[in-house]
Design a protein around this motif. Structure first.
Motif, PDB file in Angstrom:
ATOM      1  N   TYR B  33     -57.959 -25.569  10.252  1.00  0.00           N
ATOM      2  CA  TYR B  33     -58.044 -24.481   9.280  1.00  0.00           C
ATOM      3  C   TYR B  33     -58.066 -23.133  10.007  1.00  0.00           C
ATOM      4  O   TYR B  33     -58.606 -23.018  11.107  1.00  0.00           O
ATOM      5  CB  TYR B  33     -59.358 -24.574   8.487  1.00  0.00           C
ATOM      6  CG  TYR B  33     -59.587 -25.868   7.747  1.00  0.00           C
ATOM      7  CD1 TYR B  33     -60.036 -27.004   8.403  1.00  0.00           C
ATOM      8  CD2 TYR B  33     -59.399 -25.950   6.367  1.00  0.00           C
ATOM      9  CE1 TYR B  33     -60.275 -28.182   7.720  1.00  0.00           C
ATOM     10  CE2 TYR B  33     -59.644 -27.124   5.673  1.00  0.00           C
ATOM     11  CZ  TYR B  33     -60.080 -28.239   6.362  1.00  0.00           C
ATOM     12  OH  TYR B  33     -60.320 -29.395   5.690  1.00  0.00           O
ATOM     13  N   TYR B  35     -59.329 -19.192   8.964  1.00  0.00           N
ATOM     14  CA  TYR B  35     -60.014 -18.355   7.988  1.00  0.00           C
ATOM     15  C   TYR B  35     -60.051 -16.924   8.507  1.00  0.00           C
ATOM     16  O   TYR B  35     -60.067 -16.676   9.717  1.00  0.00           O
ATOM     17  CB  TYR B  35     -61.459 -18.835   7.769  1.00  0.00           C
ATOM     18  CG  TYR B  35     -61.597 -20.065   6.920  1.00  0.00           C
ATOM     19  CD1 TYR B  35     -61.562 -21.332   7.492  1.00  0.00           C
ATOM     20  CD2 TYR B  35     -61.768 -19.974   5.543  1.00  0.00           C
ATOM     21  CE1 TYR B  35     -61.709 -22.479   6.706  1.00  0.00           C
ATOM     22  CE2 TYR B  35     -61.913 -21.108   4.755  1.00  0.00           C
ATOM     23  CZ  TYR B  35     -61.874 -22.358   5.356  1.00  0.00           C
ATOM     24  OH  TYR B  35     -62.012 -23.477   4.575  1.00  0.00           O
ATOM     25  N   PHE B  88     -61.219 -17.028  12.298  1.00  0.00           N
ATOM     26  CA  PHE B  88     -61.835 -18.271  12.758  1.00  0.00           C
ATOM     27  C   PHE B  88     -60.861 -19.431  12.584  1.00  0.00           C
ATOM     28  O   PHE B  88     -60.184 -19.534  11.560  1.00  0.00           O
ATOM     29  CB  PHE B  88     -63.082 -18.606  11.929  1.00  0.00           C
ATOM     30  CG  PHE B  88     -64.234 -17.681  12.141  1.00  0.00           C
ATOM     31  CD1 PHE B  88     -64.462 -16.626  11.281  1.00  0.00           C
ATOM     32  CD2 PHE B  88     -65.115 -17.878  13.194  1.00  0.00           C
ATOM     33  CE1 PHE B  88     -65.539 -15.764  11.475  1.00  0.00           C
ATOM     34  CE2 PHE B  88     -66.198 -17.034  13.397  1.00  0.00           C
ATOM     35  CZ  PHE B  88     -66.398 -15.979  12.525  1.00  0.00           C
ATOM     36  N   LYS B  96     -66.004 -32.495   7.641  1.00  0.00           N
ATOM     37  CA  LYS B  96     -67.081 -31.700   8.236  1.00  0.00           C
ATOM     38  C   LYS B  96     -66.444 -30.770   9.253  1.00  0.00           C
ATOM     39  O   LYS B  96     -65.881 -31.212  10.238  1.00  0.00           O
ATOM     40  CB  LYS B  96     -68.130 -32.595   8.887  1.00  0.00           C
ATOM     41  CG  LYS B  96     -68.790 -33.544   7.902  1.00  0.00           C
ATOM     42  CD  LYS B  96     -69.920 -34.338   8.533  1.00  0.00           C
ATOM     43  CE  LYS B  96     -69.434 -35.328   9.567  1.00  0.00           C
ATOM     44  NZ  LYS B  96     -68.665 -36.421   8.923  1.00  0.00           N
ATOM     45  N   LEU B  97     -66.551 -29.473   8.988  1.00  0.00           N
ATOM     46  CA  LEU B  97     -65.854 -28.502   9.828  1.00  0.00           C
ATOM     47  C   LEU B  97     -66.675 -28.091  11.042  1.00  0.00           C
ATOM     48  O   LEU B  97     -67.883 -27.877  10.950  1.00  0.00           O
ATOM     49  CB  LEU B  97     -65.514 -27.249   9.006  1.00  0.00           C
ATOM     50  CG  LEU B  97     -64.130 -27.231   8.349  1.00  0.00           C
ATOM     51  CD1 LEU B  97     -63.963 -28.390   7.410  1.00  0.00           C
ATOM     52  CD2 LEU B  97     -63.895 -25.907   7.647  1.00  0.00           C
ATOM     53  N   PHE B  99     -66.452 -24.962  13.707  1.00  0.00           N
ATOM     54  CA  PHE B  99     -65.804 -23.670  13.840  1.00  0.00           C
ATOM     55  C   PHE B  99     -65.756 -23.201  15.276  1.00  0.00           C
ATOM     56  O   PHE B  99     -66.671 -23.458  16.070  1.00  0.00           O
ATOM     57  CB  PHE B  99     -66.556 -22.609  13.023  1.00  0.00           C
ATOM     58  CG  PHE B  99     -66.260 -22.652  11.559  1.00  0.00           C
ATOM     59  CD1 PHE B  99     -66.894 -23.563  10.733  1.00  0.00           C
ATOM     60  CD2 PHE B  99     -65.351 -21.766  11.003  1.00  0.00           C
ATOM     61  CE1 PHE B  99     -66.622 -23.610   9.376  1.00  0.00           C
ATOM     62  CE2 PHE B  99     -65.077 -21.792   9.641  1.00  0.00           C
ATOM     63  CZ  PHE B  99     -65.712 -22.719   8.831  1.00  0.00           C
ATOM     64  N   GLY B 100     -64.686 -22.460  15.606  1.00  0.00           N
ATOM     65  CA  GLY B 100     -64.681 -21.690  16.827  1.00  0.00           C
ATOM     66  C   GLY B 100     -65.562 -20.457  16.661  1.00  0.00           C
ATOM     67  O   GLY B 100     -66.057 -20.167  15.572  1.00  0.00           O
ATOM     68  N   ALA B 101     -65.736 -19.723  17.772  1.00  0.00           N
ATOM     69  CA  ALA B 101     -66.627 -18.552  17.756  1.00  0.00           C
ATOM     70  C   ALA B 101     -65.999 -17.350  17.069  1.00  0.00           C
ATOM     71  O   ALA B 101     -66.706 -16.383  16.767  1.00  0.00           O
ATOM     72  CB  ALA B 101     -67.033 -18.191  19.177  1.00  0.00           C
TER      73      ALA B 101
END
Lengths: 118, 109
Positions: B33, B35, B88, B96-97, B99-101
């Motif tokens: 994904y 965002y 992101f 269940k995601l 995320f990168g920073a």
């Protein structure tokens, strides 16, 4: 449609107090999630639910509890607030079409609750 | 555990030029994904990528996925000020995601 609605938008708590962050969605999504976002960081999953009556821990569940009695609502409970729980909390929901492989539905996020614990 | 790394973390863009944000992930991800988040706001979905070689485009943004390299890229064409935001990427293990920073993008004239 309102989408994902979170209340309150802002809250200040004292150490040791308890509170519930409310989340409701009107999209009939089966999956719901709680994330926290610390300053300058990505989101970390606290708890999630795949449907009413079913919840499970995410990456950072300590200090939190959840329940999912209806499809629409997924409240997050902080029992004994600690300064480390100061963060922005996001609720999200998504639709997983059971039995269909390869769903491309994104998670829809609420506007967040900004929580400070002093 | 699925780990997601983005680079760069900060990107200063000049209007009109092209740039790429990279997203590497550590293990198999069901979906990838992208965002966008404006300061003090919620996350807005840009793209969901499912399969190897997937490419999606919306306006000046184009995202691609290479599952063999465990790499997704977000390409920005002819940057404009309105694209200033934090981007992101997130990998997905059974919805269940992780995320990168985030990559904070600032577009300057």
């Amino acid at each position: 449609n309102a989408g994902v609605t979170q209340t309150p938008k802002f809250r200040i708590l004292k150490i040791g107090q308890s509170m519930t962050l409310q989340c409701t969605q009107d999209m009939n999504h089966n999956y719901m999630y709680w994330y926290r976002q610390d300053p300058g960081m990505g989101l970390k999953l606290i708890y999630y639910s795949v449907g009413a009556g079913i919840t499970d821990k995410g990456e950072v569940p300590n200090g939190y509890n959840v329940s999912r009695s209806t499809t629409e609502d997924f409240p997050l409970r902080l029992e004994l607030a600690a300064p480390s729980q100061t963060s922005v909390y996001f609720c999200a929901s998504s639709y997983d079409p059971v039995g269909i492989i390869g769903s491309n539905q994104p998670q829809h996020f609420g506007d967040g609750t900004r929580l400070s614990i002093l | 555990e699925l780990k997601v790394e983005q680079n760069p973390l900060f990107l200063s863009m000049q209007e009109g030029k092209n740039y790429t944000i990279y997203c590497n992930y550590s293990t198999t991800s069901d979906r990838l994904y992208w965002y966008r988040q404006d300061p003090g706001k919620s996350l807005e979905s840009l793209f969901v990528l499912l399969s190897n070689g997937a490419v999606k485009q919306e306006g000046r943004l184009m995202a691609s996925l290479d599952t063999k390299a465990r790499l997704s890229t977000l390409h920005i064409t002819a940057a404009v000020h309105d694209l200033s935001a934090t981007y992101f990427c997130a990998g997905d293990n059974d919805y269940k995601l992780s995320f990168g920073a985030g990559t904070t993008v600032t577009v300057r004239a």
